[in-house]
Design an enzyme around this catalytic site. Structure first.
Site, PDB file in Angstrom:
ATOM      1  N   GLY A   1       0.772  -1.240   0.000  1.00  0.00           N
ATOM      2  CA  GLY A   1       0.000   0.000   0.000  1.00  0.00           C
ATOM      3  C   GLY A   1       0.799   1.285   0.000  1.00  0.00           C
TER       4      GLY A   1
ATOM      5  CG  ASN B   1       2.066   3.173  -5.839  1.00  0.00           C
ATOM      6  OD1 ASN B   1       2.453   4.225  -6.340  1.00  0.00           O
ATOM      7  ND2 ASN B   1       2.703   2.018  -6.009  1.00  0.00           N
TER       8      ASN B   1
ATOM      9  CG  ASN C   1      -2.488  -1.292 -13.101  1.00  0.00           C
ATOM     10  OD1 ASN C   1      -2.466  -1.438 -11.877  1.00  0.00           O
ATOM     11  ND2 ASN C   1      -1.686  -1.991 -13.900  1.00  0.00           N
TER      12      ASN C   1
ATOM     13  CG  HIS D   1       3.191  -2.617 -15.124  1.00  0.00           C
ATOM     14  ND1 HIS D   1       2.831  -3.850 -14.614  1.00  0.00           N
ATOM     15  CD2 HIS D   1       4.309  -2.817 -15.867  1.00  0.00           C
ATOM     16  CE1 HIS D   1       3.700  -4.764 -15.038  1.00  0.00           C
ATOM     17  NE2 HIS D   1       4.606  -4.160 -15.802  1.00  0.00           N
TER      18      HIS D   1
ATOM     19  CB  SER E   1       3.660   2.761 -17.388  1.00  0.00           C
ATOM     20  OG  SER E   1       4.911   2.520 -17.988  1.00  0.00           O
TER      21      SER E   1
ATOM     22  CG  ASP F   1       0.499  -5.121 -16.915  1.00  0.00           C
ATOM     23  OD1 ASP F   1      -0.240  -4.530 -16.124  1.00  0.00           O
ATOM     24  OD2 ASP F   1       1.160  -6.129 -16.602  1.00  0.00           O
TER      25      ASP F   1
HETATM   26  C1  GAR Z   1       4.028  -1.326  -7.067  1.00  0.00           C
HETATM   27  O1  GAR Z   1       5.365  -1.338  -7.475  1.00  0.00           O
HETATM   28  C2  GAR Z   1       3.102  -1.389  -8.269  1.00  0.00           C
HETATM   29  O2  GAR Z   1       3.600  -0.707  -9.378  1.00  0.00           O
HETATM   30  C3  GAR Z   1       3.077  -2.873  -8.517  1.00  0.00           C
HETATM   31  O3  GAR Z   1       3.033  -3.467  -7.250  1.00  0.00           O
HETATM   32  C4  GAR Z   1       3.671  -2.604  -6.319  1.00  0.00           C
HETATM   33  C5  GAR Z   1       2.705  -2.350  -5.196  1.00  0.00           C
HETATM   34  O4  GAR Z   1       3.336  -1.642  -4.184  1.00  0.00           O
HETATM   35  N1  GAR Z   1       1.949  -3.243  -9.310  1.00  0.00           N
HETATM   36  C6  GAR Z   1       1.954  -4.270 -10.142  1.00  0.00           C
HETATM   37  O5  GAR Z   1       2.912  -4.994 -10.297  1.00  0.00           O
HETATM   38  C7  GAR Z   1       0.657  -4.483 -10.889  1.00  0.00           C
HETATM   39  N2  GAR Z   1       0.817  -5.463 -11.897  1.00  0.00           N
HETATM   40  P1  GAR Z   1       2.475  -0.880  -3.099  1.00  0.00           P
HETATM   41  O6  GAR Z   1       1.454  -1.895  -2.549  1.00  0.00           O
HETATM   42  O7  GAR Z   1       3.471  -0.487  -2.057  1.00  0.00           O
HETATM   43  O8  GAR Z   1       1.799   0.282  -3.748  1.00  0.00           O
END
Ligand code: GAR
Length: 232
Positions: free
Chosen positions: A21, A23, A116, A118, A145, A154
């Protein structure tokens, strides 16, 4: 409808998470500081123990868990998710480390407002383990992205990208951390552009105020293409 009601309609966001979490936290912080005029109406996790849920609770945001293991099919899971989201009537549905593949009915239901993030310079490295794959490919740059979600995993139109250099001695972990810093910068910005009505999609390209603009950082797209391994 008065101005207040219009704003309410315009700014509602639901965030879907599965894990850490960070982001989500960046989005919460941006809302709090006034950089992102949005109302996070709910945080929904596919994982009961996701640390993201605690972050949401601390911020006073309603949380829900919809555990995919409790549903016989992906369609049933998606339906339950849709019911929960629609009860919040959001303008945008934001995937922030949401690690379930969503079905076509779900994607169609939120077409044009499902966003999203990525951890790669798409179209390079869709899917998982992006940092290790970027290192393995010998790419000089890597990044993140933000994109609209379409049926292609994606593969949807890219709103904004941010690149970081790959440095000598990088491990997947050090590279991930560098990329994550950029993720936290660009995601709130992309959501703001969307809620402000500044984005449109033409011919598979996302325009900001009617044109592709430098602040979208899309210059790395061509480089990214040539970095994509053929088997990737
Ligand atoms: C982030 O790096 C996000 O870009 C990636 O998972 C991580 C989540 O971190 N998302 C993906 O790979 C989606 N396919 P977070 O829970 O700390 O935000």
């Amino acid at each position: 409808m008065n101005q207040h009601e219009q704003n309410q309609l315009r700014c509602g966001v639901v965030v879907l998470v599965s894990g850490r979490g960070s982001n989500l936290q960046a989005i919460i912080n941006a809302v709090r500081s006034g950089r992102l005029p949005a109302e996070i109406r709910a945080v929904i996790s596919s994982e009961p123990g996701a640390p993201a849920l605690a972050r949401a609770r601390t911020a006073g945001i309603p949380t829900y868990t919809i555990d995919h293991r409790e549903f016989a099919t992906r369609e049933q899971f998606d339906q339950a998710l849709m019911r929960r989201i629609d009860a919040c009537n959001p303008r945008a549905v934001v995937l922030a480390g949401f690690m379930r593949i969503l079905g076509n009915a779900f994607i169609d239901h939120y077409a044009g407002r499902l966003i999203n993030i990525h951890p790669s310079l798409l179209p390079a490295f869709p899917g998982l383990n992006t940092h290790a794959r970027a290192l393995q490919s010998g790419a000089s740059h890597h990044g993140a992205s933000v994109h609209f979600v379409t049926h292609e995993v994606d593969g949807g139109p890219i709103i904004i990208q941010a690149a970081v250099p790959v440095l000598p001695g990088d491990t997947p972990e050090t590279l991930a951390e560098r990329v994550l810093g950029e993720e936290h910068r660009i995601y709130p910005l992309a959501i703001r552009w969307f809620l402000d009505g500044r984005l449109s999609v033409e011919g598979g390209r996302v325009l900001l105020d009617g044109q592709q603009r430098p602040e979208q950082g899309l210059t790395h797209q061509e480089t990214a293409h040539s970095d994509t391994p053929e088997t990737g």
